[in-house]
Structure formats: structure tokens, C-alpha cells
Scaffold this motif. Structure first.
Motif, mmCIF file in Angstrom:
data_model
loop_
_atom_site.group_PDB
_atom_site.id
_atom_site.type_symbol
_atom_site.label_atom_id
_atom_site.label_comp_id
_atom_site.label_asym_id
_atom_site.label_seq_id
_atom_site.Cartn_x
_atom_site.Cartn_y
_atom_site.Cartn_z
ATOM 1 N N SER A 126 -9.670 4.006 -4.212
ATOM 2 C CA SER A 126 -9.099 3.694 -2.967
ATOM 3 C C SER A 126 -9.399 2.156 -2.668
ATOM 4 O O SER A 126 -10.056 1.561 -3.433
ATOM 5 C CB SER A 126 -9.793 4.714 -1.813
ATOM 6 O OG SER A 126 -11.089 4.303 -1.424
ATOM 7 N N LYS A 145 0.863 5.447 1.984
ATOM 8 C CA LYS A 145 0.219 6.524 2.420
ATOM 9 C C LYS A 145 1.001 7.699 2.909
ATOM 10 O O LYS A 145 2.371 7.146 3.097
ATOM 11 C CB LYS A 145 -0.677 6.128 3.636
ATOM 12 C CG LYS A 145 -1.721 4.972 3.612
ATOM 13 C CD LYS A 145 -2.425 4.403 4.855
ATOM 14 C CE LYS A 145 -3.681 3.818 4.604
ATOM 15 N NZ LYS A 145 -4.179 3.396 5.745
ATOM 16 N N ASP A 202 0.852 -1.290 0.029
ATOM 17 C CA ASP A 202 0.043 0.077 0.086
ATOM 18 C C ASP A 202 0.949 1.187 -0.095
ATOM 19 O O ASP A 202 2.190 0.987 0.018
ATOM 20 C CB ASP A 202 -0.826 -0.225 1.198
ATOM 21 C CG ASP A 202 -0.356 -0.085 2.486
ATOM 22 O OD1 ASP A 202 0.819 -0.223 2.712
ATOM 23 O OD2 ASP A 202 -0.873 -0.269 3.818
ATOM 24 N N GLU A 226 -6.521 7.655 6.095
ATOM 25 C CA GLU A 226 -6.043 7.768 4.893
ATOM 26 C C GLU A 226 -6.783 6.970 3.926
ATOM 27 O O GLU A 226 -6.396 5.864 4.067
ATOM 28 C CB GLU A 226 -4.779 8.077 4.360
ATOM 29 C CG GLU A 226 -4.378 8.643 3.131
ATOM 30 C CD GLU A 226 -2.903 8.584 2.727
ATOM 31 O OE1 GLU A 226 -2.490 9.223 1.804
ATOM 32 O OE2 GLU A 226 -2.152 8.716 4.231
ATOM 33 N N ARG A 227 -7.506 7.438 2.831
ATOM 34 C CA ARG A 227 -8.042 6.401 1.609
ATOM 35 C C ARG A 227 -7.110 6.458 0.428
ATOM 36 O O ARG A 227 -7.612 7.129 -0.520
ATOM 37 C CB ARG A 227 -9.263 6.471 1.754
ATOM 38 C CG ARG A 227 -10.144 6.189 2.909
ATOM 39 C CD ARG A 227 -11.579 6.305 2.582
ATOM 40 N NE ARG A 227 -12.585 5.926 3.815
ATOM 41 C CZ ARG A 227 -12.972 6.731 4.582
ATOM 42 N NH1 ARG A 227 -13.044 8.048 4.304
ATOM 43 N NH2 ARG A 227 -13.799 6.076 5.611
ATOM 44 N N PRO A 228 -5.996 6.057 0.281
ATOM 45 C CA PRO A 228 -5.057 6.178 -0.723
ATOM 46 C C PRO A 228 -5.641 5.534 -2.038
ATOM 47 O O PRO A 228 -6.527 4.396 -2.156
ATOM 48 C CB PRO A 228 -3.970 5.313 -0.289
ATOM 49 C CG PRO A 228 -4.251 4.162 0.463
ATOM 50 C CD PRO A 228 -5.476 4.871 1.294
#
Length: 399
Positions: A296, A265, A263, A273-275
Motif C-alpha cells: 500500500s 481506491k 492512486d 482504504e489502503r490500496p
């Protein structure tokens, strides 16, 4: 990661079940009502489940047949429970409030194998060994999953960290043990122990160390708040993120690919946080590539396929199949409806679990679970369960 397979001896009843499962699996799409009663074998015993899946729900566990998705047993178990492969074809490890417990998912019953301790954390399978890390005590336990067959707690290696912390450990094929460094307040990196638990290597340039993954040629990575730390060939190498704060907290590896999926961020102050970007870390060149998916995802959205492909379940409901070498999204598979990651990490959200050529995706909002063939991109089965599920995993030989 580990590809060793322990062959399970099947009884006549289990062989018959496997044959019937194979026939049923050819039936195509279906959404049957869940069968909440486990089948009974002749003589009153419970028949074995082929390729079992285990899903957690609020108050217990569901054991399902991995081919038909039929619910074979409901097990009551209070508390927030996490589900992890144990490293063989029959067992899973359940992280409970009191420690790690081993469930024989094929037989739908808990064994006598238990590792007690506060805050049971990461479970790692690699090189024919399974490693448990207990956050509340800093204790590391290593065992051969083949030794679970007798139903007793396996004899194995143990090590206790200098201080308890949210950590992870992995044993390499040469007997070295990589374990994270940290305290309850701060995590800084990783160390490597030899077969006798003597420290031989250390790296403390990985702030906020979290998670692990193994790539081809046994390149081991742990995530940092500013990139990734790789241990390969007896040496640590830091892969810097392109941002000052570029956290790679969750990684997935494949033993046939030198590229890790992670992931990514960049907001250290965010409540959540919604990357939309994922990271691809090349362990040959120590380079990190970012790929923007335009949607996301969550920490339960990442997996690897049997060909080494990177898999990401987006909040747009699409399962993205990505070439890890190029970063190109090669296939988009409609898996579930649109969803949003909840603020609380323990709350249910669609979860991705992959075994062989099948991707299993939960859809808590509809109480459903889907099986998707990654080769064709088609849903081959779906089931509606009595309650919404949270975690999803299954019995997997090796990792």
C-alpha cells in the motif's frame, strides 16, 4: 507541466555558499546532528540557503539546505501547516489556518505576500503561473512566481467560484482557466474560463472531483470517483474506471510524459482504504491501466522523476520506480523502514518530494530525512531532526 526557470541573481555570499554546498554534497552518506542555528552572513544578515527544503512539524517549519540536509532555521508557526512549491527557486507557499502565506525559503523569512481566507487548499504550478484555491471562499488567485522577488503580494488574476468547495484550479498557457465545480456537499466536475473569466466549456460527469495534474502537450486531468476527466485541445474527455467506484483522487504529471500517475481506491465505505494498485492514465488514448505494487501507499507517496518516471513510496519502505508506458517496476530502492498510513490524513507519515534527480523521503518515526539519488538508487545524505516532520516540499522553478 511548467518547465520555465527564472534565473536567480546570486550575491557573492550565496555564490560562495553554493560552491561549498557542491563540495559537501560529494561526501557521500552521513547522518549529522541537526544544526538548529541559521548561518549568519557578513554584516549580520542570514545567508541564503541553496535549493531549500521546507518540512512542517507540530508547531512550526524547518528550513534545510537541499544539498547537505543541514537544518538552517526553525520557524515557529502554530497550527496545521501545509507546504507547497511556489514556482521559483526561492519561495514556498504555506497553507496556514488563516490563508496562504509566502515564505522566502532561501532567506528563511516570510514575505508580505499573503492571501487570506478560510481553508486554503490546493496550490498548482503550471505554464509559468501559480494558482491558489481557497476552499472556504471558492476564491482562485493566479500570479507569476517571478513577481515574488520583491517580497510583496503579486498582482494577478482572480476568480471566485459560484459556491465554496474543496476544489482546485489551473491556468493553461493560452490563458484559459480550468476550475472545479461543486458545493460543500457535492462536487460534480470542471469548467473552463477564457482570459476574461467567461465560461467556455463545462463537464459535470466527474463525481467527487479532486486533484489535478498536467501531462505532455498540456493535457489537464482531474480525478473522479469513477475515473478521470481530461481537458485537452479545447475538449473534455472522460476516462472511465474499470470499477463502478474507482476513485483517482490524487494525480502526478510530467511535461515529458503523456501518461499520468494516479492512486486508485475501490471501497467507497472504507474509513481508510489502503490500496495496493496505482493507476496510469494515457492522455493520448484516454485509457486507464492498473498496476498492483503488492504494497500500500498514501497520497503523499506519489511523484514524478526528471525523466518522466512514475515514483511511488510503498508502506514496505520501498521507493518504486515505474515506467509509465509499460507499467513495469524498473527499480526498487530501499528508502525507509516499514510503515502504516494513519487514519487521520493530517497525521505524519513518510512523505516523498522529488526535485531534479533527487528524491527526498521523510521518516517521522525516526525523526529523519533522507536524500536519494534516483540515478544510482543510493542514499546520498540523511539527517536527524529535533522533531518528527509531517509535510515536505521545497523551492522548485516550474512544475
Amino acid at each position: 507541466m511548467d518547465t520555465s526557470i527564472r534565473t536567480r541573481t546570486l550575491t557573492g555570499t550565496a555564490l560562495a555558499l553554493a560552491a561549498s554546498v557542491a563540495l559537501t554534497a560529494c561526501g557521500g552518506n552521513s547522518t549529522p546532528s541537526a544544526d538548529v542555528k541559521a548561518k549568519q552572513a557578513p554584516g549580520g544578515g542570514t545567508a541564503a540557503v541553496g535549493n531549500p527544503l521546507v518540512a512542517s512539524f507540530d508547531g512550526g517549519l524547518y528550513v534545510l539546505d537541499g544539498e547537505t540536509l543541514k537544518l538552517r532555521k526553525t520557524i515557529e508557526l502554530p497550527g496545521f501547516n501545509r507546504v507547497n512549491p511556489a514556482g521559483d527557486r526561492e519561495h514556498v507557499v504555506i497553507s496556514t489556518d488563516s490563508g496562504f502565506r509566502v515564505l522566502n525559503a532561501a532567506r528563511q523569512t516570510f514575505t508580505d505576500a499573503e492571501y487570506k481566507g478560510a481553508k486554503p487548499g490546493h496550490v498548482v504550478q503550471h505554464g509559468g503561473k501559480t494558482v491558489l484555491f481557497t476552499d472556504g471562499t471558492g476564491e482562485v488567485n493566479v500570479f507569476d512566481p517571478a513577481d515574488l522577488a520583491g517580497g510583496k503580494k503579486p498582482q494577478g488574476r482572480s476568480y471566485t467560484s459560484a459556491e465554496p468547495h474543496h476544489g482546485v484550479a489551473i491556468e493553461l498557457s493560452n490563458g484559459e482557466l480550468l476550475s472545479t465545480l461543486g458545493t460543500e456537499e457535492k462536487r460534480t466536475g470542471a469548467m473552463v474560463l477564457d482570459k476574461n473569466n467567461r465560461e467556455i466549456k463545462r463537464a459535470e460527469n466527474c463525481p467527487g472531483v479532486h486533484g489535478e495534474a498536467a501531462a505532455k502537450d498540456e493535457a489537464i486531468a482531474v480525478g473522479c470517483e469513477d475515473g478521470v476527466l481530461i481537458y485537452k485541445g479545447g475538449k473534455f474527455t472522460k476516462v472511465d474506471a474499470p470499477d463502478d467506484y474507482g476513485r483517482v483522487g490524487n494525480q502526478r504529471g510530467s511535461d515529458i510524459s503523456p501518461v499520468l500517475l494516479g492512486d486508485y481506491k475501490t471501497d467507497a465505505e472504507a474509513e481508510l482504504e489502503r490500496p495496493t494498485r496505482i493507476s496510469l492514465i494515457d492522455t493520448r488514448t484516454a485509457k486507464l491501466r492498473l498496476v498492483d505494487l503488492g504494497t500500500s501507499y498514501s497520497f503523499r507517496s506519489l511523484a514524478r522523476g526528471s525523466h518522466g518516471e512514475a515514483l511511488v513510496l510503498g508502506t514496505n519502505g520501498i521507493l518504486h520506480v515505474i515506467d509509465p508506458e509499460t507499467g513495469k517496476v524498473e527499480k526498487k530502492i530501499e528508502a525507509v523502514a516499514d510503515w502504516q498510513e494513519p487514519l487521520d490524513w493530517q497525521q505524519a507519515r513518510p512523505t516523498l518530494f522529488v526535485r531534479d534527480h533527487t528524491a527526498y523521503v521523510s521518516e517521522p518515526g525516526k525523526r529523519q530525512l533522507h536524500a536519494i539519488d534516483l540515478e544510482s538508487g543510493k542514499k546520498v545524505n540523511s539527517v536527524t531532526l529535533p522533531k518528527s516532520t509531517n509535510e515536505l516540499s521545497g523551492a522548485v522553478a516550474g512544475h
